[in-house]
Design a protein around this motif. Structure first.
Motif, mmCIF file in Angstrom:
data_model
loop_
_atom_site.group_PDB
_atom_site.id
_atom_site.type_symbol
_atom_site.label_atom_id
_atom_site.label_comp_id
_atom_site.label_asym_id
_atom_site.label_seq_id
_atom_site.Cartn_x
_atom_site.Cartn_y
_atom_site.Cartn_z
ATOM 1 N N ALA A 191 -7.174 17.524 21.672
ATOM 2 C CA ALA A 191 -8.050 16.388 22.325
ATOM 3 C C ALA A 191 -9.086 18.072 21.710
ATOM 4 O O ALA A 191 -9.121 19.052 21.617
ATOM 5 N N CYS A 192 -9.892 16.715 21.503
ATOM 6 C CA CYS A 192 -11.515 17.497 21.139
ATOM 7 C C CYS A 192 -12.789 17.979 21.986
ATOM 8 O O CYS A 192 -13.075 17.972 21.615
ATOM 9 N N ALA A 193 -12.278 17.253 22.645
ATOM 10 C CA ALA A 193 -13.190 17.246 24.430
ATOM 11 C C ALA A 193 -12.720 16.755 25.376
ATOM 12 O O ALA A 193 -11.456 16.804 25.812
ATOM 13 N N SER A 194 -12.853 17.496 26.958
ATOM 14 C CA SER A 194 -12.780 17.086 28.236
ATOM 15 C C SER A 194 -14.420 16.898 29.387
ATOM 16 O O SER A 194 -15.161 16.931 28.616
ATOM 17 N N PHE A 195 -13.377 15.957 29.828
ATOM 18 C CA PHE A 195 -14.460 15.986 31.344
ATOM 19 C C PHE A 195 -14.394 15.594 32.548
ATOM 20 O O PHE A 195 -12.990 15.701 32.703
#
Length: 318
Positions: free
Chosen positions: A24-28
């Protein structure tokens, strides 16, 4: 029935390793405390809770990320919290509250929807935050309890002149939790009114005695019972009188007496449940006592009902 196939291949072959899954390119992530709200189904105001979303860059090439919040368990076009919680909520972006950032169904982030945040130069720019609002409209049906709804974040990252494939994040990192407290409130006529009178006026010697009534309204997020207590058990001038006027009382259309108990399930929001209280006298009983002012006090006690909720509505003997 089992079938086995054996094949011998007399040639050498190279071993091909499976392709590695793309990261994944980002996490939240959001604070559970900020996304936990108290909800009163009988309240009149929208629940409006501000929360901060923390976005971490995982792909060094990412310059920004576009994302939407989605409820993967939504059905029938309603964004219910959990299986039995309030059936409607939304999420707004503080920077642009007119832009759709909360979606149902299979909708993906695209240039016309979603929030977009940019990353600054690393390492300081690897983590950015943005502010959103969780809103629950009033008057939604929900029994007492705690309801949890994990959010699905659907997103793609932008890079220098390109973008990553669509991706998603599920789990407890961003989850809406709604707590509905146990509540039973009742009133006679209007909110806050704890006492009411059924007044037959002056009872004459002739003619019939028409029944009189009043309305008791209950708002409850739990099953409840109503205990009925008649102080004198008849209309009397004083406690010392050995005679009085018998009366019949009906609660929600069911005849009740001193010591009766009615069991009910939770009430509908936002109106609650109306329990008509009706009292009837017999003209013959009225004519058999001396003239005077006769009265009795009836107390209705509302208590949470333990055990199973039972069927819908109300019944005597719960």
């Amino acid at each position: 029935m089992k079938t086995r196939l054996l094949a011998a291949i007399g040639a050498c072959a190279a071993v091909v390793a499976p392709a590695a899954a793309s990261a994944a390119c980002a996490s939240f992530e959001a604070s559970p405390a900020e996304l936990t709200v108290q909800y009163d189904p009988f309240g009149r105001a929208t629940v409006d809770r501000v929360f901060t979303l923390r976005i971490r860059r995982l792909d060094p090439a990412a310059t920004g990320v576009r994302f939407v919040f989605a409820n993967p368990d939504a059905s029938g076009g309603r964004s219910r919290v959990g299986r039995y919680g309030p059936e409607d909520f939304t999420i707004l972006w503080n920077r642009d509250q007119g832009r759709r950032v909360f979606v149902l169904g299979a909708e993906q982030p695209n240039p016309t929807n979603g929030a977009y945040v940019q990353f600054a130069a690393a390492p300081a720019g690897n983590v950015v935050t943005d502010v959103f609002r969780l809103q629950l409209p009033p008057g939604q049906q929900a029994a007492a309890g705690t309801y949890l709804q994990p959010m699905e974040l659907r997103f793609f990252c932008t890079t220098a002149g390109d973008s990553t494939p669509p991706d998603f994040q599920t789990g407890s990192q961003v989850a809406v939790q709604v707590e509905v407290p146990q509540r039973i409130s009742s009133y006679i006529g209007s909110i806050g009114q704890r006492r009411g009178a059924i007044d037959f006026g002056e009872l004459g010697a002739g003619g019939g005695v028409a029944p009189r009534s009043l309305a008791v309204t209950v708002q409850a997020t739990v099953p409840y019972t109503i205990d009925i207590h008649k102080e004198r058990r008849a209309l009397r001038r004083s406690d010392e009188d050995s005679y009085g006027i018998p009366y019949r009382m009906r609660l929600s259309g069911v005849e009740v007496d001193d010591g009766s108990r009615m069991a009910c399930d939770v009430t509908q929001a936002p109106t609650g449940r109306v329990h008509p209280v009706e009292v009837a006298l017999s003209q013959r009983d009225v004519a058999s006592v001396p003239a005077g002012s006769y009265s009795d006090t009836v107390t209705l006690t509302f208590l949470p009902r333990l055990g199973l909720a039972g069927g819908a509505g109300c019944a005597i003997g719960g």
